[in-house]
Design an enzyme around this catalytic site. Sequence first.
Site, PDB file in Angstrom:
ATOM      1  N   ARG A 155      11.575  -1.299  10.982  1.00 53.84           N
ATOM      2  CA  ARG A 155      10.490  -0.807  11.835  1.00 53.84           C
ATOM      3  C   ARG A 155      10.316  -1.706  13.052  1.00 53.84           C
ATOM      4  O   ARG A 155      10.463  -2.924  12.956  1.00 53.84           O
ATOM      5  CB  ARG A 155       9.177  -0.787  11.037  1.00 53.84           C
ATOM      6  CG  ARG A 155       8.847   0.573  10.491  1.00 53.84           C
ATOM      7  CD  ARG A 155       7.709   0.577   9.532  1.00 53.84           C
ATOM      8  NE  ARG A 155       6.485  -0.075   9.983  1.00 53.84           N
ATOM      9  CZ  ARG A 155       5.363  -0.083   9.285  1.00 53.84           C
ATOM     10  NH1 ARG A 155       5.302   0.536   8.129  1.00 53.84           N
ATOM     11  NH2 ARG A 155       4.284  -0.689   9.735  1.00 53.84           N
TER      12      ARG A 155
ATOM     13  N   LYS B  57       0.838  -1.212   0.000  1.00 54.60           N
ATOM     14  CA  LYS B  57       0.000   0.000   0.000  1.00 54.60           C
ATOM     15  C   LYS B  57       0.872   1.261   0.000  1.00 54.60           C
ATOM     16  O   LYS B  57       0.627   2.198  -0.743  1.00 54.60           O
ATOM     17  CB  LYS B  57      -0.923   0.022   1.239  1.00 54.60           C
ATOM     18  CG  LYS B  57      -1.831  -1.195   1.352  1.00 54.60           C
ATOM     19  CD  LYS B  57      -2.757  -1.102   2.554  1.00 54.60           C
ATOM     20  CE  LYS B  57      -2.052  -1.089   3.893  1.00 54.60           C
ATOM     21  NZ  LYS B  57      -1.269  -2.323   4.203  1.00 54.60           N
TER      22      LYS B  57
ATOM     23  N   ARG C 134       0.127  -8.820  13.636  1.00 55.21           N
ATOM     24  CA  ARG C 134      -0.514  -7.835  12.752  1.00 55.21           C
ATOM     25  C   ARG C 134      -1.379  -8.540  11.719  1.00 55.21           C
ATOM     26  O   ARG C 134      -2.466  -8.064  11.368  1.00 55.21           O
ATOM     27  CB  ARG C 134       0.550  -6.980  12.070  1.00 55.21           C
ATOM     28  CG  ARG C 134       1.143  -5.953  13.016  1.00 55.21           C
ATOM     29  CD  ARG C 134       2.429  -5.370  12.470  1.00 55.21           C
ATOM     30  NE  ARG C 134       2.258  -4.642  11.247  1.00 55.21           N
ATOM     31  CZ  ARG C 134       3.254  -4.379  10.391  1.00 55.21           C
ATOM     32  NH1 ARG C 134       4.471  -4.795  10.646  1.00 55.21           N
ATOM     33  NH2 ARG C 134       3.018  -3.682   9.302  1.00 55.21           N
TER      34      ARG C 134
ATOM     35  N   ARG D 210      -9.733   0.707   8.940  1.00 57.76           N
ATOM     36  CA  ARG D 210      -9.211  -0.636   9.222  1.00 57.76           C
ATOM     37  C   ARG D 210     -10.187  -1.459  10.043  1.00 57.76           C
ATOM     38  O   ARG D 210      -9.881  -2.611  10.379  1.00 57.76           O
ATOM     39  CB  ARG D 210      -7.931  -0.496  10.027  1.00 57.76           C
ATOM     40  CG  ARG D 210      -6.684  -0.782   9.273  1.00 57.76           C
ATOM     41  CD  ARG D 210      -5.542  -0.603  10.224  1.00 57.76           C
ATOM     42  NE  ARG D 210      -4.359  -1.211   9.763  1.00 57.76           N
ATOM     43  CZ  ARG D 210      -3.329  -0.542   9.245  1.00 57.76           C
ATOM     44  NH1 ARG D 210      -3.367   0.749   9.095  1.00 57.76           N
ATOM     45  NH2 ARG D 210      -2.257  -1.186   8.886  1.00 57.76           N
TER      46      ARG D 210
ATOM     47  N   ARG E  70      11.989  -5.527   4.662  1.00 58.28           N
ATOM     48  CA  ARG E  70      11.709  -4.086   4.470  1.00 58.28           C
ATOM     49  C   ARG E  70      12.698  -3.219   5.238  1.00 58.28           C
ATOM     50  O   ARG E  70      13.065  -3.507   6.370  1.00 58.28           O
ATOM     51  CB  ARG E  70      10.286  -3.770   4.931  1.00 58.28           C
ATOM     52  CG  ARG E  70      10.003  -2.267   4.871  1.00 58.28           C
ATOM     53  CD  ARG E  70       8.567  -1.937   4.919  1.00 58.28           C
ATOM     54  NE  ARG E  70       7.916  -2.350   6.146  1.00 58.28           N
ATOM     55  CZ  ARG E  70       6.624  -2.186   6.382  1.00 58.28           C
ATOM     56  NH1 ARG E  70       5.858  -1.645   5.462  1.00 58.28           N
ATOM     57  NH2 ARG E  70       6.094  -2.582   7.515  1.00 58.28           N
TER      58      ARG E  70
HETATM   59  P1  AP5 Z   1       4.898  -1.537   1.812  1.00 53.53           P
HETATM   60  O1  AP5 Z   1       4.594  -0.713   0.607  1.00 53.53           O
HETATM   61  O2  AP5 Z   1       5.658  -0.907   2.920  1.00 53.53           O
HETATM   62  O3  AP5 Z   1       3.583  -2.249   2.356  1.00 53.53           O
HETATM   63  P2  AP5 Z   1       2.371  -1.664   3.205  1.00 53.53           P
HETATM   64  O4  AP5 Z   1       1.152  -2.362   2.710  1.00 53.53           O
HETATM   65  O5  AP5 Z   1       2.370  -0.165   3.173  1.00 53.53           O
HETATM   66  O6  AP5 Z   1       2.799  -2.231   4.635  1.00 53.53           O
HETATM   67  P3  AP5 Z   1       2.664  -1.627   6.090  1.00 53.53           P
HETATM   68  O7  AP5 Z   1       3.376  -2.616   6.973  1.00 53.53           O
HETATM   69  O8  AP5 Z   1       3.151  -0.219   6.158  1.00 53.53           O
HETATM   70  O9  AP5 Z   1       1.180  -1.688   6.310  1.00 53.53           O
HETATM   71  P4  AP5 Z   1       0.450  -1.827   7.631  1.00 53.53           P
HETATM   72  O10 AP5 Z   1      -0.891  -1.642   7.115  1.00 53.53           O
HETATM   73  O11 AP5 Z   1       0.675  -3.034   8.422  1.00 53.53           O
HETATM   74  O12 AP5 Z   1       1.166  -0.740   8.557  1.00 53.53           O
HETATM   75  P5  AP5 Z   1       0.835   0.784   8.834  1.00 53.53           P
HETATM   76  O13 AP5 Z   1       2.108   1.520   8.769  1.00 53.53           O
HETATM   77  O14 AP5 Z   1      -0.300   1.264   8.018  1.00 53.53           O
HETATM   78  O15 AP5 Z   1       5.682  -2.837   1.275  1.00 53.53           O
HETATM   79  C1  AP5 Z   1       6.215  -3.793   2.165  1.00 53.53           C
HETATM   80  C2  AP5 Z   1       7.593  -4.277   1.680  1.00 53.53           C
HETATM   81  O16 AP5 Z   1       7.426  -5.004   0.464  1.00 53.53           O
HETATM   82  C3  AP5 Z   1       8.568  -3.128   1.338  1.00 53.53           C
HETATM   83  O17 AP5 Z   1       9.855  -3.506   1.711  1.00 53.53           O
HETATM   84  C4  AP5 Z   1       8.444  -2.952  -0.188  1.00 53.53           C
HETATM   85  O18 AP5 Z   1       9.638  -2.456  -0.771  1.00 53.53           O
HETATM   86  C5  AP5 Z   1       8.113  -4.372  -0.631  1.00 53.53           C
HETATM   87  N1  AP5 Z   1       7.189  -4.405  -1.768  1.00 53.53           N
HETATM   88  C6  AP5 Z   1       6.113  -3.592  -1.984  1.00 53.53           C
HETATM   89  N2  AP5 Z   1       5.471  -3.971  -3.105  1.00 53.53           N
HETATM   90  C7  AP5 Z   1       6.135  -5.062  -3.585  1.00 53.53           C
HETATM   91  C8  AP5 Z   1       5.939  -5.917  -4.696  1.00 53.53           C
HETATM   92  N3  AP5 Z   1       4.921  -5.729  -5.565  1.00 53.53           N
HETATM   93  N4  AP5 Z   1       6.812  -6.953  -4.874  1.00 53.53           N
HETATM   94  C9  AP5 Z   1       7.843  -7.152  -4.008  1.00 53.53           C
HETATM   95  N5  AP5 Z   1       8.080  -6.366  -2.941  1.00 53.53           N
HETATM   96  C10 AP5 Z   1       7.236  -5.346  -2.728  1.00 53.53           C
HETATM   97  O19 AP5 Z   1       0.322   0.714  10.338  1.00 53.53           O
HETATM   98  C11 AP5 Z   1       1.208   0.439  11.423  1.00 53.53           C
HETATM   99  C12 AP5 Z   1       0.439   0.385  12.722  1.00 53.53           C
HETATM  100  O20 AP5 Z   1      -0.238   1.634  12.988  1.00 53.53           O
HETATM  101  C13 AP5 Z   1      -0.691  -0.662  12.801  1.00 53.53           C
HETATM  102  O21 AP5 Z   1      -0.207  -1.941  13.153  1.00 53.53           O
HETATM  103  C14 AP5 Z   1      -1.575  -0.040  13.903  1.00 53.53           C
HETATM  104  O22 AP5 Z   1      -1.039  -0.257  15.186  1.00 53.53           O
HETATM  105  C15 AP5 Z   1      -1.504   1.434  13.619  1.00 53.53           C
HETATM  106  N6  AP5 Z   1      -2.575   1.913  12.717  1.00 53.53           N
HETATM  107  C16 AP5 Z   1      -2.417   2.444  11.474  1.00 53.53           C
HETATM  108  N7  AP5 Z   1      -3.604   2.754  10.935  1.00 53.53           N
HETATM  109  C17 AP5 Z   1      -4.553   2.409  11.848  1.00 53.53           C
HETATM  110  C18 AP5 Z   1      -5.971   2.461  11.862  1.00 53.53           C
HETATM  111  N8  AP5 Z   1      -6.673   2.927  10.813  1.00 53.53           N
HETATM  112  N9  AP5 Z   1      -6.615   1.995  12.959  1.00 53.53           N
HETATM  113  C19 AP5 Z   1      -5.949   1.525  14.022  1.00 53.53           C
HETATM  114  N10 AP5 Z   1      -4.593   1.426  14.067  1.00 53.53           N
HETATM  115  C20 AP5 Z   1      -3.897   1.874  12.987  1.00 53.53           C
END
Ligand code: AP5
Length: 226
Positions: free
Chosen positions: A163, A16, A174, A91, A130
Site C-alpha cells: 500500500r 482490524k 499515521r 477516528r 503487509r
Molecule cells: P491489518 O489487519 O491490515 O491491520 P489494520 O488494523 O486493518 O491496518 P490498516 O493499516 O488497514 O489500518 P489503518 O487504520 O491505518 O488504515 P485504513 O485502511 O483504515 O494487519 C496489518 C498487517 O499485520 C497485515 O499484514 C496482517 O496480515 C498482519 N497481522 C494482522 N493481525 C496479526 C497478528 N495478530 N499477528 C501478526 N500479524 C498480524 O485507513 C487508511 C487511510 O484512510 C487513513 O490513513 C486515512 O487517511 C483514511 N481514513 C480511513 N478512515 C478514516 C476516517 N474514519 N477518518 C478520516 N480518514 C480516514
Amino acid sequence: MPELNLVLLGPPGSGKGTQGERLQEDLRLPYYATGDILRAAVRDQTELGRTAKEYMDRGDLVPDEVIVGVIAERIDSPEAVDGFILDGFPRTEPQAEALAARLAELGRGLTGVLLIDVDDDEVVRRLGGRRTCEENGHVFHLEFNPPEKEGVCDLDGSPLVVRDDDKPEVIRHRLEQYHAKTEPLVDYYDGQSLLRRIDGAASPDEVGAEVERTLATLRLEADEAI
Ligand code: AP5
C-alpha cells in the site's frame, strides 16, 4: 435476536482488517471499512477518491465532513438493519459524535467497541511486511500470514501490492495521527461502558478467539437488556 452494531478500533496495523474479514464471515453482517471504501474511490477516480487521495498518501486523516456522510449512507441502508461492523470509523471525536447522533435518530445505538491494541514497534513490523490484494483488499503478511503463492492473493488470484501508505515515513505519521486524534476515543467509549479491550499482540487465531469470546459476552448482555 438484538441487532449487533460494532466498531473495530485500534492503531494502524493492529489487525482490524484481518479480524474484520473473519467477523464478516462469521456474523454475516455488512462490514464497512473506511480505508477500503476510500481506496476503492481513489481507484475509481470518483470525486470522493480525488478528495481523499492527498490526505491518505500523506498518512493524514481525511476531513470529518468527507467521511461522515459516507458512513451515514451505509448505516441507513436496508442491509444494515440487523447490524453492522465498522472498521476505521469513527477516528475522531466529532466522527464519534456524528455516529451517535445518526444512530439515535434511527432509535439505535452501538453494541460495543472492540479495541484491538498493539504497541508502536509491532505496528511498524506488521505494516512493513503487509501485502494487500489489489482487487479486493485481502490482507497478507510476508512473515505472519504469507500467501500460498508469492505475490498472488489466495482468495481471488489478483496481484499483492504494498500500500502507498505503508512506506516507513508514512507509517510513523499515521501512528502520530492515531495517538493525537483517535486514541482519545478509547476513554470516550470507556466512559460510555462500550469499550472492550482485545490484546492484538497474539496470533491472528488467538486474537480471533478473544474477539469471539468478547462478542458472546456482548450478546448475552444485549439479550439481558431486552
Ligand atoms: P491489518 O489487519 O491490515 O491491520 P489494520 O488494523 O486493518 O491496518 P490498516 O493499516 O488497514 O489500518 P489503518 O487504520 O491505518 O488504515 P485504513 O485502511 O483504515 O494487519 C496489518 C498487517 O499485520 C497485515 O499484514 C496482517 O496480515 C498482519 N497481522 C494482522 N493481525 C496479526 C497478528 N495478530 N499477528 C501478526 N500479524 C498480524 O485507513 C487508511 C487511510 O484512510 C487513513 O490513513 C486515512 O487517511 C483514511 N481514513 C480511513 N478512515 C478514516 C476516517 N474514519 N477518518 C478520516 N480518514 C480516514
